[in-house]
Design an enzyme around this catalytic site. Structure first.
Site, PDB file in Angstrom:
ATOM      1  N   ASP A  44       0.839  -1.206   0.000  1.00 37.69           N
ATOM      2  CA  ASP A  44       0.000   0.000   0.000  1.00 37.69           C
ATOM      3  C   ASP A  44       0.869   1.251   0.000  1.00 37.69           C
ATOM      4  OD1 ASP A  44      -3.009   0.999   0.836  1.00 37.69           O
ATOM      5  OD2 ASP A  44      -1.427   2.297   1.601  1.00 37.69           O
ATOM      6  N   TYR A  49       3.178   9.837  -0.610  1.00 38.77           N
ATOM      7  CA  TYR A  49       4.301   9.267   0.154  1.00 38.77           C
ATOM      8  C   TYR A  49       5.639   9.495  -0.548  1.00 38.77           C
ATOM      9  CZ  TYR A  49       0.587   6.379   2.370  1.00 38.77           C
ATOM     10  OH  TYR A  49      -0.540   5.908   2.977  1.00 38.77           O
ATOM     11  N   LYS A  74      -2.700   5.981  -4.187  1.00 33.33           N
ATOM     12  CA  LYS A  74      -3.779   6.931  -3.855  1.00 33.33           C
ATOM     13  C   LYS A  74      -3.570   8.245  -4.577  1.00 33.33           C
ATOM     14  CE  LYS A  74      -3.619   4.738   0.656  1.00 33.33           C
ATOM     15  NZ  LYS A  74      -2.186   4.552   0.890  1.00 33.33           N
ATOM     16  N   HIS A 104      -7.213   9.995  -1.833  1.00 29.95           N
ATOM     17  CA  HIS A 104      -6.491   9.905  -0.556  1.00 29.95           C
ATOM     18  C   HIS A 104      -7.231  10.584   0.603  1.00 29.95           C
ATOM     19  CE1 HIS A 104      -2.122   9.390   1.051  1.00 29.95           C
ATOM     20  NE2 HIS A 104      -3.006   9.111   1.977  1.00 29.95           N
TER      21      HIS A 104
END
Ligand code: A2P
Length: 267
Positions: A44, A49, A74, A104
């Site tokens: 994930d 990120y 996301k 997200h």
């Protein structure tokens, strides 16, 4: 591996590795490689990120066939176009499609990005689409606006953040609730009640917290960069918590059974 069945017919593995706050580069590549070696088949990540390229490298280096690994990313909801951002993600990940693509967070309202998410799926960029950090009201709005229902709502969920109202709302709409921060980003590992139940079960606090989610039908994506912990977090399919232990863990909830996804927003 056990799976949650999604409304679109796809299957989400009940355990995945989360890589939130794992820096891009060696640390992320190593964590993902380790997880894949230890049998994880679900990773994930997210555009926010900044580590999709490392996830992609680890996938390729691992030698595990692409179709055996479930990959989630996301949509960074501060941007405009879910399709264009998905194309970028696929380039970074080095894959033709992701298995799951989530909005997200509901920045700018819960519904505006959904048509773009549906287009991403229609174009084959994602096999399933869903949302993250959506409360019950947000879900109602996105469902009313779209032609398909989100398959997944990934939220901050644990024994201490039980959010029973939101779990019920997801169940009513055939949305799989997926838990991020199932260990409370590590904070719940020191909980005395959790420790007591773990001791009695001959398990670790992390395993008890993760197992509690599984027994509520909730897939988990614990994050760790340590091999022993990644391994420990996967040993959750060979024991069962009693009804009494489940009830004691349920009672740790500090959200008063809320149907909201978050106590405060960061956007
Ligand atoms: P680390 O990455 O240094 O191993 P969550 O998944 O709820 O966000 O929790 C992640 C946090 O919990 C990370 O800080 C991670 O540290 C730590 N963690 C993950 N698994 C374990 C475990 N089995 N035992 C102790 N700490 C853990």
């Amino acid at each position: 591996m056990e799976f949650a069945k999604l409304v679109d017919g796809n299957q989400l593995p009940m355990l995945g590795l989360g890589v939130w706050q794992v820096p891009d580069g060696r640390a992320c590549v190593d964590a993902v490689r380790t997880a894949l070696e230890l049998g994880y088949r679900h990773i994930d990540t997210a555009q926010a990120y900044g580590n999709e390229a490392s996830v992609g490298k680890a996938l390729r280096d691992s030698g595990v066939p692409r179709d055996e690994v479930f990959v989630t990313t996301k949509f960074y909801a501060g941007r405009k176009d879910p399709v264009a951002e998905a194309e970028q993600s696929l380039r970074k990940l080095g894959v033709d499609q992701v298995d799951l693509y989530l909005i997200h967070w509901p920045q700018g309202g819960p519904a505006w990005a959904w048509p773009g998410m549906e287009r991403a799926r229609e174009r084959g960029l994602a096999r399933s689409i869903g949302v993250s950090n959506f409360g019950a009201d947000d879900l109602e709005q996105v469902i009313a606006a779209g032609s398909v229902t989100p398959a997944v709502n990934q939220i901050n969920f644990s024994a201490v953040e039980y959010r029973r109202g939101l779990l019920d709302a997801c169940l009513r709409h055939d949305i799989v609730l997926e838990a991020y921060s199932p260990l409370g980003t590590g904070r719940h590992l020191g909980n005395a009640r959790v420790a007591e139940i773990a001791e009695r079960a001959g398990r670790t606090p992390a395993q008890v917290l993760l197992r509690w989610c599984l027994q509520h039908g909730v897939p988990v994506i614990p994050k760790s960069t340590h091999r022993e912990r990644i391994e420990e977090n996967a040993q959750i399919f060979d024991f069962t918590l009693s009804g009494e232990d489940m009830a004691a863990l349920d009672a740790l909830d500090k959200t008063h059974g809320t149907d909201r996804a978050l106590e405060s927003t960061w956007w």
